[in-house]
Design a protein around this motif. Structure first.
Motif, mmCIF file in Angstrom:
data_model
loop_
_atom_site.group_PDB
_atom_site.id
_atom_site.type_symbol
_atom_site.label_atom_id
_atom_site.label_comp_id
_atom_site.label_asym_id
_atom_site.label_seq_id
_atom_site.Cartn_x
_atom_site.Cartn_y
_atom_site.Cartn_z
ATOM 1 N N LEU A 294 0.822 -1.206 0.000
ATOM 2 C CA LEU A 294 0.000 0.000 0.000
ATOM 3 C C LEU A 294 0.859 1.260 0.000
ATOM 4 O O LEU A 294 0.549 2.240 -0.686
ATOM 5 C CB LEU A 294 -0.928 0.005 1.218
ATOM 6 C CG LEU A 294 -2.141 -0.916 1.156
ATOM 7 C CD1 LEU A 294 -2.857 -0.949 2.496
ATOM 8 C CD2 LEU A 294 -3.098 -0.479 0.052
ATOM 9 N N THR A 295 1.951 1.206 0.760
ATOM 10 C CA THR A 295 2.862 2.352 0.807
ATOM 11 C C THR A 295 3.502 2.576 -0.553
ATOM 12 O O THR A 295 3.597 3.716 -1.039
ATOM 13 C CB THR A 295 3.958 2.140 1.867
ATOM 14 O OG1 THR A 295 3.349 1.909 3.145
ATOM 15 C CG2 THR A 295 4.868 3.367 1.968
ATOM 16 N N LEU A 296 3.935 1.495 -1.175
ATOM 17 C CA LEU A 296 4.526 1.587 -2.511
ATOM 18 C C LEU A 296 3.523 2.141 -3.523
ATOM 19 O O LEU A 296 3.852 3.014 -4.331
ATOM 20 C CB LEU A 296 5.011 0.207 -2.960
ATOM 21 C CG LEU A 296 6.482 -0.140 -2.715
ATOM 22 C CD1 LEU A 296 6.733 -1.601 -3.047
ATOM 23 C CD2 LEU A 296 7.395 0.752 -3.536
ATOM 24 N N LEU A 297 2.313 1.634 -3.472
ATOM 25 C CA LEU A 297 1.276 2.097 -4.401
ATOM 26 C C LEU A 297 0.979 3.581 -4.199
ATOM 27 O O LEU A 297 0.725 4.309 -5.162
ATOM 28 C CB LEU A 297 -0.004 1.279 -4.214
ATOM 29 C CG LEU A 297 0.033 -0.169 -4.715
ATOM 30 C CD1 LEU A 297 -1.252 -0.899 -4.361
ATOM 31 C CD2 LEU A 297 0.278 -0.222 -6.222
ATOM 32 N N SER A 298 1.039 4.036 -2.949
ATOM 33 C CA SER A 298 0.765 5.453 -2.679
ATOM 34 C C SER A 298 1.897 6.344 -3.177
ATOM 35 O O SER A 298 1.667 7.506 -3.522
ATOM 36 C CB SER A 298 0.544 5.672 -1.184
ATOM 37 O OG SER A 298 1.740 5.534 -0.448
ATOM 38 N N PHE A 299 3.120 5.795 -3.182
ATOM 39 C CA PHE A 299 4.262 6.582 -3.649
ATOM 40 C C PHE A 299 4.160 6.911 -5.138
ATOM 41 O O PHE A 299 4.668 7.949 -5.581
ATOM 42 C CB PHE A 299 5.578 5.843 -3.389
ATOM 43 C CG PHE A 299 6.107 6.019 -1.995
ATOM 44 C CD1 PHE A 299 5.808 7.159 -1.256
ATOM 45 C CD2 PHE A 299 6.922 5.065 -1.418
ATOM 46 C CE1 PHE A 299 6.292 7.335 0.028
ATOM 47 C CE2 PHE A 299 7.428 5.236 -0.134
ATOM 48 C CZ PHE A 299 7.104 6.365 0.590
ATOM 49 N N ILE A 300 3.538 6.042 -5.915
ATOM 50 C CA ILE A 300 3.465 6.254 -7.364
ATOM 51 C C ILE A 300 2.646 7.501 -7.704
ATOM 52 O O ILE A 300 3.146 8.395 -8.393
ATOM 53 C CB ILE A 300 2.916 4.996 -8.067
ATOM 54 C CG1 ILE A 300 3.895 3.829 -7.888
ATOM 55 C CG2 ILE A 300 2.688 5.284 -9.552
ATOM 56 C CD1 ILE A 300 3.367 2.499 -8.359
ATOM 57 N N PRO A 301 1.383 7.635 -7.226
ATOM 58 C CA PRO A 301 0.659 8.882 -7.519
ATOM 59 C C PRO A 301 1.288 10.092 -6.840
ATOM 60 O O PRO A 301 1.193 11.210 -7.368
ATOM 61 C CB PRO A 301 -0.754 8.613 -6.984
ATOM 62 C CG PRO A 301 -0.603 7.507 -6.021
ATOM 63 C CD PRO A 301 0.527 6.678 -6.516
ATOM 64 N N TYR A 302 1.920 9.882 -5.680
ATOM 65 C CA TYR A 302 2.580 10.995 -4.995
ATOM 66 C C TYR A 302 3.727 11.529 -5.846
ATOM 67 O O TYR A 302 3.877 12.745 -6.023
ATOM 68 C CB TYR A 302 3.092 10.530 -3.634
ATOM 69 C CG TYR A 302 3.609 11.640 -2.744
ATOM 70 C CD1 TYR A 302 3.146 12.949 -2.860
ATOM 71 C CD2 TYR A 302 4.553 11.374 -1.763
ATOM 72 C CE1 TYR A 302 3.611 13.959 -2.036
ATOM 73 C CE2 TYR A 302 5.026 12.375 -0.932
ATOM 74 C CZ TYR A 302 4.550 13.665 -1.077
ATOM 75 O OH TYR A 302 5.028 14.664 -0.262
ATOM 76 N N LEU A 303 4.518 10.609 -6.391
ATOM 77 C CA LEU A 303 5.632 10.998 -7.265
ATOM 78 C C LEU A 303 5.112 11.737 -8.490
ATOM 79 O O LEU A 303 5.629 12.797 -8.861
ATOM 80 C CB LEU A 303 6.410 9.752 -7.687
ATOM 81 C CG LEU A 303 7.536 9.942 -8.711
ATOM 82 C CD1 LEU A 303 8.633 10.839 -8.154
ATOM 83 C CD2 LEU A 303 8.117 8.584 -9.121
ATOM 84 N N LEU A 304 4.075 11.186 -9.120
ATOM 85 C CA LEU A 304 3.486 11.826 -10.302
ATOM 86 C C LEU A 304 2.869 13.178 -9.950
ATOM 87 O O LEU A 304 2.892 14.115 -10.752
ATOM 88 C CB LEU A 304 2.435 10.914 -10.924
ATOM 89 C CG LEU A 304 2.960 9.599 -11.509
ATOM 90 C CD1 LEU A 304 1.807 8.720 -11.966
ATOM 91 C CD2 LEU A 304 3.921 9.869 -12.658
ATOM 92 N N SER A 305 2.333 13.286 -8.730
ATOM 93 C CA SER A 305 1.760 14.551 -8.274
ATOM 94 C C SER A 305 2.832 15.632 -8.201
ATOM 95 O O SER A 305 2.643 16.745 -8.715
ATOM 96 C CB SER A 305 1.119 14.362 -6.892
ATOM 97 O OG SER A 305 0.707 15.598 -6.349
ATOM 98 N N ILE A 306 3.968 15.308 -7.602
ATOM 99 C CA ILE A 306 5.057 16.287 -7.468
ATOM 100 C C ILE A 306 5.611 16.656 -8.845
ATOM 101 O O ILE A 306 5.930 17.823 -9.114
ATOM 102 C CB ILE A 306 6.188 15.740 -6.574
ATOM 103 C CG1 ILE A 306 5.653 15.394 -5.177
ATOM 104 C CG2 ILE A 306 7.327 16.751 -6.463
ATOM 105 C CD1 ILE A 306 5.017 16.548 -4.446
ATOM 106 N N ILE A 307 5.723 15.669 -9.729
ATOM 107 C CA ILE A 307 6.219 15.930 -11.082
ATOM 108 C C ILE A 307 5.291 16.910 -11.800
ATOM 109 O O ILE A 307 5.749 17.848 -12.468
ATOM 110 C CB ILE A 307 6.343 14.620 -11.884
ATOM 111 C CG1 ILE A 307 7.502 13.772 -11.339
ATOM 112 C CG2 ILE A 307 6.566 14.912 -13.376
ATOM 113 C CD1 ILE A 307 7.603 12.389 -11.960
ATOM 114 N N ASN A 308 3.989 16.724 -11.644
ATOM 115 C CA ASN A 308 3.032 17.629 -12.282
ATOM 116 C C ASN A 308 3.053 19.014 -11.650
ATOM 117 O O ASN A 308 2.958 20.026 -12.361
ATOM 118 C CB ASN A 308 1.620 17.036 -12.221
ATOM 119 C CG ASN A 308 1.347 16.068 -13.353
ATOM 120 O OD1 ASN A 308 1.008 16.469 -14.453
ATOM 121 N ND2 ASN A 308 1.528 14.784 -13.086
#
Length: 232
Positions: A81-95
């Motif tokens: 779950l932590t790993l899965l949350s990191f993916i949209p978080y990373l994409l969020s910061i990139i955007n």
């Protein structure tokens, strides 16, 4: 007088395409942040209800005790779950960063948020690597099947975990700087478009637990800014 006072806003709107792209990127970043929050909440409950009890059964020497039969499953679910949350978080910061880049073309005050927010991205990549290691080997320090041990303590796995923890610590300090600039950028964005709710959202990013509302407020702010741009 009026021209000087409104120079920041007029400069922002001097290139509508840059403005539209910047707003769209920040709106997308906020939306991905909302997805990240949705994925994080179950992890909070797992940590609160189960993991504290499990880790409390292990003494300071990492010596294995009788762990619950479902300990490994709960641990793996939490890490996934932590790993899965990191993916949209990373994409969020990139955007968010892409939005700062586009807006920076007409407002140089966004150069800091654009430049320093990259440290958050680097940190998240490091965290993803660390989480993958924990997923594959996290409990190996409590076993004797992978490497030679002393009193049941897995030396090799422990050394890797200590090194990873040190690397995470270094990049977390760097990301803290980037996070401050990220908040400044989001606050400045909301200020330009006269979105008080966005300012509140930017501030909420630094308040534990309340930060789950931050991307929602930023999304509302960006949506309103987008509409105001279309009406110009």
């Amino acid at each position: 007088m009026d021209e000087n006072t409104n120079s920041g806003n007029s400069g922002m709107r001097s290139d509508s395409k840059v403005g539209d792209r910047g707003i769209s990127s920040i709106k997308r970043g906020a939306f991905l942040g909302i997805i990240e929050v949705i994925l994080v909440i179950p992890g909070y409950f797992i940590d609160l209800i189960y993991l504290h009890d499990i880790t409390g059964m292990i003494d300071a020497n990492f010596y294995p005790v009788k762990l619950p039969a479902n300990a490994f499953i709960i641990y793996d679910i939490f890490i996934i779950l932590t790993l899965l949350s990191f993916i949209p978080y990373l994409l969020s910061i990139i955007n968010y960063r892409n939005g700062f880049r586009d807006i920076m073309a007409v407002d140089k005050s966004f150069s800091g948020p654009y430049s320093f927010s990259k440290y958050i991205i680097i940190f998240l990549f490091v965290m993803i690597i660390a989480m993958l290691f924990l997923l594959l080997n996290g409990f190996s320090v409590f076993h004797i099947t992978i490497a030679p041990t002393v009193h049941g303590f897995n030396i090799d796995a422990a050394i890797v975990m200590i090194v990873l923890a040190f690397i995470v610590l270094i990049f977390s300090i760097m990301s803290l700087i980037g996070f401050v600039y990220l908040i400044i950028g989001l606050f400045r964005f909301s200020e330009i478009y006269n979105q008080g709710i966005g300012k509140v959202g930017a501030i909420l990013y630094i308040i534990p637990f309340a930060d789950i509302l931050a991307p929602i407020f930023i999304y509302i702010s960006a949506s309103r800014a987008e509409k105001s741009e279309k009406l110009e």
